[in-house]
Scaffold this motif. Structure first.
Motif, short mmCIF file in Angstrom:
data_model
loop_
_atom_site.label_atom_id
_atom_site.label_comp_id
_atom_site.label_asym_id
_atom_site.label_seq_id
_atom_site.Cartn_x
_atom_site.Cartn_y
_atom_site.Cartn_z
N LEU A 58 0.83 -1.21 0.00
CA LEU A 58 0.00 0.00 0.00
C LEU A 58 0.86 1.25 0.00
CD1 LEU A 58 -2.76 1.46 0.33
CD2 LEU A 58 -2.51 1.14 2.81
N VAL A 59 1.90 1.25 0.83
CA VAL A 59 2.77 2.42 0.98
C VAL A 59 4.22 1.98 0.78
CG1 VAL A 59 3.28 4.43 2.41
CG2 VAL A 59 1.12 3.24 2.72
N PRO A 60 4.67 1.86 -0.45
CA PRO A 60 6.03 1.38 -0.71
C PRO A 60 7.12 2.24 -0.12
CG PRO A 60 4.70 1.32 -2.71
CD PRO A 60 3.91 2.09 -1.70
N ASP A 61 6.80 3.52 0.18
CA ASP A 61 7.82 4.42 0.73
C ASP A 61 8.18 4.06 2.17
OD1 ASP A 61 7.88 5.81 -1.62
OD2 ASP A 61 6.59 7.44 -0.94
N VAL A 62 7.35 3.30 2.85
CA VAL A 62 7.68 2.87 4.21
C VAL A 62 8.62 1.68 4.13
CG1 VAL A 62 6.76 1.92 6.35
CG2 VAL A 62 5.49 3.68 5.14
N PRO A 63 9.80 1.79 4.71
CA PRO A 63 10.77 0.67 4.63
C PRO A 63 10.20 -0.58 5.28
CG PRO A 63 11.82 2.68 5.45
CD PRO A 63 10.35 2.94 5.46
N ARG A 64 10.20 -1.66 4.54
CA ARG A 64 9.61 -2.89 5.06
C ARG A 64 10.35 -3.39 6.29
NH1 ARG A 64 8.87 -8.10 5.30
NH2 ARG A 64 6.98 -9.08 4.49
N ALA A 65 11.64 -3.18 6.34
CA ALA A 65 12.47 -3.73 7.42
C ALA A 65 12.11 -3.16 8.79
CB ALA A 65 13.95 -3.47 7.13
N VAL A 66 11.46 -1.98 8.83
CA VAL A 66 11.15 -1.38 10.14
C VAL A 66 9.78 -1.82 10.66
CG1 VAL A 66 12.55 0.62 9.55
CG2 VAL A 66 10.07 0.72 9.18
N LEU A 67 9.04 -2.57 9.85
CA LEU A 67 7.69 -2.97 10.23
C LEU A 67 7.70 -4.35 10.88
CD1 LEU A 67 5.89 -1.89 6.93
CD2 LEU A 67 5.99 -0.60 9.08
N LYS A 68 6.78 -4.56 11.84
CA LYS A 68 6.69 -5.86 12.50
C LYS A 68 5.30 -6.45 12.32
CE LYS A 68 5.53 -3.90 17.06
NZ LYS A 68 5.92 -3.83 18.49
N GLU A 69 5.25 -7.75 12.22
CA GLU A 69 4.00 -8.47 12.07
C GLU A 69 3.34 -8.66 13.44
OE1 GLU A 69 1.14 -10.33 9.59
OE2 GLU A 69 2.96 -9.21 9.06
N PRO A 70 2.02 -8.48 13.54
CA PRO A 70 1.35 -8.72 14.83
C PRO A 70 1.55 -10.15 15.30
CG PRO A 70 -0.11 -7.60 13.30
CD PRO A 70 1.09 -8.02 12.52
N ALA A 71 1.74 -10.30 16.61
CA ALA A 71 1.96 -11.63 17.17
C ALA A 71 0.66 -12.35 17.51
CB ALA A 71 2.84 -11.52 18.42
N ARG A 72 -0.39 -11.59 17.82
CA ARG A 72 -1.64 -12.23 18.24
C ARG A 72 -2.67 -12.25 17.11
NH1 ARG A 72 -5.81 -8.68 20.05
NH2 ARG A 72 -5.22 -6.48 20.14
N VAL A 73 -3.67 -13.09 17.27
CA VAL A 73 -4.72 -13.25 16.29
C VAL A 73 -5.95 -12.48 16.73
CG1 VAL A 73 -6.25 -14.92 15.16
CG2 VAL A 73 -3.87 -15.53 15.63
N VAL A 74 -6.58 -11.77 15.81
CA VAL A 74 -7.84 -11.07 16.11
C VAL A 74 -8.94 -11.66 15.25
CG1 VAL A 74 -6.75 -8.93 16.84
CG2 VAL A 74 -7.30 -9.26 14.43
N ASN A 75 -10.19 -11.38 15.67
CA ASN A 75 -11.35 -11.80 14.90
C ASN A 75 -11.37 -13.31 14.69
OD1 ASN A 75 -13.74 -11.37 13.62
ND2 ASN A 75 -12.89 -10.34 11.83
N LYS A 76 -11.16 -14.05 15.77
CA LYS A 76 -11.15 -15.51 15.72
C LYS A 76 -12.53 -16.03 15.35
CE LYS A 76 -10.04 -19.47 18.72
NZ LYS A 76 -9.63 -19.85 20.09
#
Length: 289
Positions: free
Chosen positions: A199-217
């Motif tokens: 969506l926003v290629p200008d944001v460096p991917r390396a600084v982003l983290k994936e959520p650890a928990r699950v929502v909307n089970k």
């Protein structure tokens, strides 16, 4: 004064939108430090979600009033910085699927959004899902909170939907006029970080983290049977009681036929989805991943 540029993740429903919004929540400080404002609702327990975007529904829509309501929802996000917005209800509700209507008010809702935000829509991203999976998931999701007709009573509406993804996407593009619109099949969605970086290629991917928990089970068939029995009996469940039922039956994953299409119906919808993706691929101004 013209609003800042905006980047919009518009769903669709049942494509991991809550998880994506959790990703925005968990990366909000990084994004803030990089100069971005984030806007998303607080559904499904997203702690920092504050967006309450009101868009019109119904056959009689006052376009000016609708734009005014939507404009007010954006007031706290007008800080001069570019905005990343995620809201799956831009196109409307899934309830109408059971009437054979595929997001009937989407164009009017998108028009209100376009009138409410005067800045450029730099990128609009939309994730689509195979029809059979979408309709089953939509039925099951609604059944978690509402008394429902039997699936057999609504399957013909699902099978004879008035339109599909190509018509919806064309209507969204015409109403919103983004500089770029990307359509992502659910099978190609990747992780939440993948989608955010797309969506926003200008944001460096390396600084982003994936959520650890699950929502909307999602509830199992066993849980849905219990919930439906309670709702059909006229009960209203507290959130604690609802959660207890979901949790008590979470390990019972045996299918009980709560919502399923026949093999022939699945084949028909799979073919329609493949054909519709091909139509989207041929659309001018649309990028299909």
């Amino acid at each position: 004064m013209t609003d800042a540029p905006i980047y919009i993740h518009a769903g669709a429903h049942r494509t991991g939108t809550s998880s994506f919004q959790l990703c925005l929540h968990e990366n909000r400080q990084v994004l803030d430090d990089l100069g971005w404002t984030t806007a998303y609702p607080g559904r499904d327990g997203i702690p920092s979600g504050k967006l309450a975007l009101r868009l019109p529904s119904g056959t009689r829509i006052d376009a000016e009033a609708a734009a005014t309501k939507a404009r007010a929802a954006f007031d706290s996000y007008r800080d001069g910085r570019p905005v990343i917005l995620s809201e799956e209800n831009i196109t409307g509700r899934m309830y109408h699927f059971m009437q054979g209507l595929f997001y009937p008010f989407a164009e009017a809702r998108c028009a209100a959004l376009r009138a409410a935000w005067t800045g450029p829509i730099v990128h609009l991203i939309f994730v689509v899902r195979p029809y059979e999976e979408l309709f089953v998931s939509a039925y099951r999701k609604r059944a978690e909170d509402n008394a429902m007709p039997a699936f057999d009573e609504v399957r013909d509406h699902y099978m004879n939907m008035d339109r599909g993804w190509p018509e919806l996407i064309a209507g969204m593009y015409e109403a919103l006029r983004p500089q770029t619109m990307t359509v992502v099949p659910y099978a190609s969605r990747g992780s939440n970080v993948d989608l955010l970086h797309r969506l926003v290629p200008d944001v460096p991917r390396a600084v982003l983290k994936e959520p650890a928990r699950v929502v909307n089970k999602s509830a199992t068939d066993a849980a849905l049977e219990v919930l439906q029995a309670r709702y059909q009996n006229g009960e209203t469940l507290s959130r604690a009681a609802w959660t207890a039922i979901i949790d008590a039956h979470s390990d019972d994953r045996a299918p009980r036929g709560v919502a399923q299409f026949s093999d022939a119906e699945k084949t028909e919808m799979t073919a329609r989805y493949a054909s519709d993706l091909k139509q989207i691929e041929w659309m001018p101004h649309i990028t299909l991943v």
